[in-house]
Motif scaffolding. Structure first.
Motif, PDB file in Angstrom:
ATOM      1  N   LEU A   1       0.820  -1.203   0.000  1.00  0.00           N
ATOM      2  CA  LEU A   1       0.000   0.000   0.000  1.00  0.00           C
ATOM      3  C   LEU A   1       0.861   1.264   0.000  1.00  0.00           C
ATOM      4  CD1 LEU A   1      -2.624  -1.092   2.689  1.00  0.00           C
ATOM      5  CD2 LEU A   1      -2.729  -1.394   0.199  1.00  0.00           C
ATOM      6  N   TYR A   2       0.230   2.367  -0.390  1.00  0.00           N
ATOM      7  CA  TYR A   2       0.844   3.685  -0.333  1.00  0.00           C
ATOM      8  C   TYR A   2       0.186   4.484   0.788  1.00  0.00           C
ATOM      9  CZ  TYR A   2       2.800   2.690  -4.953  1.00  0.00           C
ATOM     10  OH  TYR A   2       3.486   2.130  -6.009  1.00  0.00           O
ATOM     11  N   LEU A   3       0.977   5.351   1.439  1.00  0.00           N
ATOM     12  CA  LEU A   3       0.468   6.201   2.507  1.00  0.00           C
ATOM     13  C   LEU A   3       1.014   7.604   2.316  1.00  0.00           C
ATOM     14  CD1 LEU A   3      -0.851   6.783   5.321  1.00  0.00           C
ATOM     15  CD2 LEU A   3       1.286   5.968   6.349  1.00  0.00           C
ATOM     16  N   GLN A   4       0.116   8.591   2.349  1.00  0.00           N
ATOM     17  CA  GLN A   4       0.541   9.986   2.306  1.00  0.00           C
ATOM     18  C   GLN A   4      -0.086  10.746   3.461  1.00  0.00           C
ATOM     19  OE1 GLN A   4      -1.048  12.864  -0.448  1.00  0.00           O
ATOM     20  NE2 GLN A   4       0.934  13.836  -0.784  1.00  0.00           N
ATOM     21  N   ARG A   5       0.701  11.659   4.058  1.00  0.00           N
ATOM     22  CA  ARG A   5       0.184  12.594   5.065  1.00  0.00           C
ATOM     23  C   ARG A   5       0.410  14.003   4.533  1.00  0.00           C
ATOM     24  NH1 ARG A   5      -2.140  15.728   7.614  1.00  0.00           N
ATOM     25  NH2 ARG A   5      -2.643  15.701   9.839  1.00  0.00           N
ATOM     26  N   PRO A   6      -0.558  14.532   3.762  1.00  0.00           N
ATOM     27  CA  PRO A   6      -0.358  15.809   3.082  1.00  0.00           C
ATOM     28  C   PRO A   6      -0.883  16.996   3.890  1.00  0.00           C
ATOM     29  CG  PRO A   6      -2.362  14.805   2.285  1.00  0.00           C
ATOM     30  CD  PRO A   6      -1.817  13.881   3.355  1.00  0.00           C
ATOM     31  N   THR A   7      -0.566  18.183   3.413  1.00  0.00           N
ATOM     32  CA  THR A   7      -1.146  19.413   3.918  1.00  0.00           C
ATOM     33  C   THR A   7      -1.413  20.349   2.748  1.00  0.00           C
ATOM     34  OG1 THR A   7      -0.801  21.370   5.319  1.00  0.00           O
ATOM     35  CG2 THR A   7       1.157  20.345   4.375  1.00  0.00           C
ATOM     36  N   LEU A   8      -2.481  21.121   2.850  1.00  0.00           N
ATOM     37  CA  LEU A   8      -2.834  22.052   1.779  1.00  0.00           C
ATOM     38  C   LEU A   8      -1.704  23.033   1.497  1.00  0.00           C
ATOM     39  CD1 LEU A   8      -4.818  23.421  -0.188  1.00  0.00           C
ATOM     40  CD2 LEU A   8      -5.795  24.629   1.788  1.00  0.00           C
ATOM     41  N   ALA A   9      -0.974  23.443   2.528  1.00  0.00           N
ATOM     42  CA  ALA A   9       0.075  24.451   2.343  1.00  0.00           C
ATOM     43  C   ALA A   9       1.074  24.049   1.254  1.00  0.00           C
ATOM     44  CB  ALA A   9       0.809  24.690   3.662  1.00  0.00           C
ATOM     45  N   THR A  10       1.372  22.761   1.158  1.00  0.00           N
ATOM     46  CA  THR A  10       2.306  22.288   0.135  1.00  0.00           C
ATOM     47  C   THR A  10       1.765  22.524  -1.265  1.00  0.00           C
ATOM     48  OG1 THR A  10       3.035  20.549   1.654  1.00  0.00           O
ATOM     49  CG2 THR A  10       3.632  20.295  -0.662  1.00  0.00           C
ATOM     50  N   TYR A  11       0.458  22.368  -1.412  1.00  0.00           N
ATOM     51  CA  TYR A  11      -0.146  22.424  -2.741  1.00  0.00           C
ATOM     52  C   TYR A  11      -0.550  23.833  -3.172  1.00  0.00           C
ATOM     53  CZ  TYR A  11      -0.121  17.361  -2.599  1.00  0.00           C
ATOM     54  OH  TYR A  11       0.277  16.054  -2.533  1.00  0.00           O
ATOM     55  N   VAL A  12      -0.387  24.822  -2.280  1.00  0.00           N
ATOM     56  CA  VAL A  12      -0.652  26.226  -2.649  1.00  0.00           C
ATOM     57  C   VAL A  12       0.541  27.090  -2.251  1.00  0.00           C
ATOM     58  CG1 VAL A  12      -3.164  25.995  -2.548  1.00  0.00           C
ATOM     59  CG2 VAL A  12      -1.906  26.632  -0.462  1.00  0.00           C
ATOM     60  N   ARG A  13       1.743  26.535  -2.363  1.00  0.00           N
ATOM     61  CA  ARG A  13       2.929  27.179  -1.805  1.00  0.00           C
ATOM     62  C   ARG A  13       3.462  28.342  -2.633  1.00  0.00           C
ATOM     63  NH1 ARG A  13       4.350  22.262  -3.944  1.00  0.00           N
ATOM     64  NH2 ARG A  13       6.092  22.219  -5.415  1.00  0.00           N
ATOM     65  N   ASN A  14       2.936  28.559  -3.821  1.00  0.00           N
ATOM     66  CA  ASN A  14       3.328  29.731  -4.603  1.00  0.00           C
ATOM     67  C   ASN A  14       2.118  30.234  -5.380  1.00  0.00           C
ATOM     68  OD1 ASN A  14       3.141  28.212  -7.119  1.00  0.00           O
ATOM     69  ND2 ASN A  14       5.163  27.345  -6.652  1.00  0.00           N
ATOM     70  N   ARG A  15       2.268  31.407  -5.997  1.00  0.00           N
ATOM     71  CA  ARG A  15       1.124  32.052  -6.671  1.00  0.00           C
ATOM     72  C   ARG A  15       0.544  31.179  -7.769  1.00  0.00           C
ATOM     73  NH1 ARG A  15      -3.000  34.854  -5.866  1.00  0.00           N
ATOM     74  NH2 ARG A  15      -1.737  36.184  -4.513  1.00  0.00           N
ATOM     75  N   GLU A  16       1.379  30.532  -8.560  1.00  0.00           N
ATOM     76  CA  GLU A  16       0.883  29.693  -9.652  1.00  0.00           C
ATOM     77  C   GLU A  16       0.035  28.541  -9.124  1.00  0.00           C
ATOM     78  OE1 GLU A  16       2.566  27.054 -13.452  1.00  0.00           O
ATOM     79  OE2 GLU A  16       3.966  27.927 -12.009  1.00  0.00           O
ATOM     80  N   LEU A  17       0.523  27.861  -8.078  1.00  0.00           N
ATOM     81  CA  LEU A  17      -0.233  26.738  -7.519  1.00  0.00           C
ATOM     82  C   LEU A  17      -1.502  27.211  -6.838  1.00  0.00           C
ATOM     83  CD1 LEU A  17       2.696  24.626  -6.005  1.00  0.00           C
ATOM     84  CD2 LEU A  17       1.305  24.043  -8.004  1.00  0.00           C
ATOM     85  N   LEU A  18      -1.429  28.328  -6.100  1.00  0.00           N
ATOM     86  CA  LEU A  18      -2.610  28.854  -5.414  1.00  0.00           C
ATOM     87  C   LEU A  18      -3.696  29.240  -6.406  1.00  0.00           C
ATOM     88  CD1 LEU A  18      -4.163  29.927  -2.967  1.00  0.00           C
ATOM     89  CD2 LEU A  18      -2.813  32.033  -3.113  1.00  0.00           C
ATOM     90  N   ASP A  19      -3.337  29.990  -7.436  1.00  0.00           N
ATOM     91  CA  ASP A  19      -4.333  30.410  -8.419  1.00  0.00           C
ATOM     92  C   ASP A  19      -4.926  29.210  -9.152  1.00  0.00           C
ATOM     93  OD1 ASP A  19      -4.151  33.085  -7.808  1.00  0.00           O
ATOM     94  OD2 ASP A  19      -2.793  33.579  -9.463  1.00  0.00           O
ATOM     95  N   GLY A  20      -4.095  28.236  -9.503  1.00  0.00           N
ATOM     96  CA  GLY A  20      -4.598  27.057 -10.196  1.00  0.00           C
ATOM     97  C   GLY A  20      -5.586  26.281  -9.355  1.00  0.00           C
TER      98      GLY A  20
END
Length: 324
Positions: free
Chosen positions: A258-277
């Motif tokens: 199995l795969y396991l991830q412990r993510p946070t939103l901050a990683t996925y909106v860490r710059n303007r391009e990612l946040l706007d997308g």
């Protein structure tokens, strides 16, 4: 002067204090924002209790809000006084006015009301990265959503449905099962009465699900792992029942590579391009009508302690907003 809800120490809802604070003028890269609505999220509880430390005291809590820009600091580009904006993952929203870095803000489309924005940005962008990044779902997949009647759960369920995914929702009461079904869950499981993994196997013909999205944490860890198909993915993105400690990674091999991830939103909106997308993808799916934001309850900001108690007791349904 400006009213703010602050903590002077970690603890229960009783440590939330209504204080008068000075806001001041925005400095380089900042704006002064007048809130019209504030989002309530479980991360606020984690920060109040100290599970997620917030630095020095006193500290204003809250990670999400919407409102109008009242003043611009030097160097701010792309925004004007009077713009309607929203944000998530920026500590300090439990207040009437605040200073905030402009690079945390997104402009709100005309079709998105302020309360809707405050109710959906953190949870909606979380649903977006869960479905499109943590485990990118494919049409025809079957997934399991823990706490399917919660704020993230209801948005995730609707969005997954829109993408052609079969959703099994795990809930704690018949009332929440009905709500989850209304949001598009094809199957619901009452974790208080049924063995979750056994029911998942029954529903999927013994195969298990492609992914489990689990915001509950310790209490549901093993049920989530046992519900996955071989090489399935557990995305553990919250700790409503307490954090997962001393995890034996060998279980991932034993239970089917199995795969396991412990993510946070901050990683996925860490710059303007990612946040706007991320934000624009959310705005589009909401404006299309494929995902509807349900505000289950609203509290005056001064009654935030009551809101925290009801959130922790799992009495809230859908999203919650605080009104300054």
């Amino acid at each position: 002067m400006n009213s703010a809800i602050r903590i002077h120490q970690y603890g229960g809802p009783e440590v939330l204090s209504l204080d008068s604070v000075s806001v001041g003028e925005p400095s380089e890269g900042q704006v002064r924002l007048r809130h019209s609505a504030i989002g309530l999220n479980f991360i606020d509880v984690y920060q109040r209790t100290g599970l997620y430390p917030v630095g020095s005291f006193p500290q204003t809590l809250g990670m999400e809000g919407a409102g109008v820009i009242e003043a611009l600091g030097p160097g701010v580009e792309g925004f004007r006084v009077g713009d309607r904006v929203g944000y998530a993952m920026a500590l300090g929203s439990y207040c009437h006015d605040r200073l905030i870095e402009a690079d945390k803000l997104v402009k709100l489309p005309d079709g998105i009301e302020d309360q809707t924005a405050a109710a959906m940005l953190l949870q909606g962008m979380t649903a977006r990265y869960l479905l499109k990044n943590s485990y990118p779902v494919q049409a025809g997949d079957t997934i399991l959503v823990m706490a399917a009647a919660g704020g993230v759960g209801t948005l995730l369920t609707q969005w997954a449905n829109h993408l052609g995914v079969t959703v099994i929702g795990c809930v704690g009461s018949p009332e929440k099962a009905r709500l989850a079904q209304e949001q598009g869950c094809h199957h619901t499981i009452l974790y208080t009465q049924e063995d979750v993994a056994t029911r998942v196997r029954d529903i999927t013909g013994g195969e298990g699900v492609a992914a489990v999205y689990d915001s509950v944490g310790q209490a549901t860890l093993h049920a989530s792992l046992d519900s996955l198909r071989p090489t399935g993915t557990l995305v553990s993105f919250g700790n409503a029942s307490g954090p997962i400690n001393d995890f034996n990674v060998g279980l991932l091999a034993q239970k089917g590579s199995l795969y396991l991830q412990r993510p946070t939103l901050a990683t996925y909106v860490r710059n303007r391009e990612l946040l706007d997308g991320c934000a624009n993808d959310l705005f589009q799916v909401v404006q299309s009508g494929a995902v509807k934001v349900k505000i289950g309850q609203a509290y005056p900001l001064a009654k935030v302690a009551q809101a925290h108690r009801e959130l922790e007791a799992r009495k809230t349904i859908g999203a919650t907003v605080l009104l300054p």
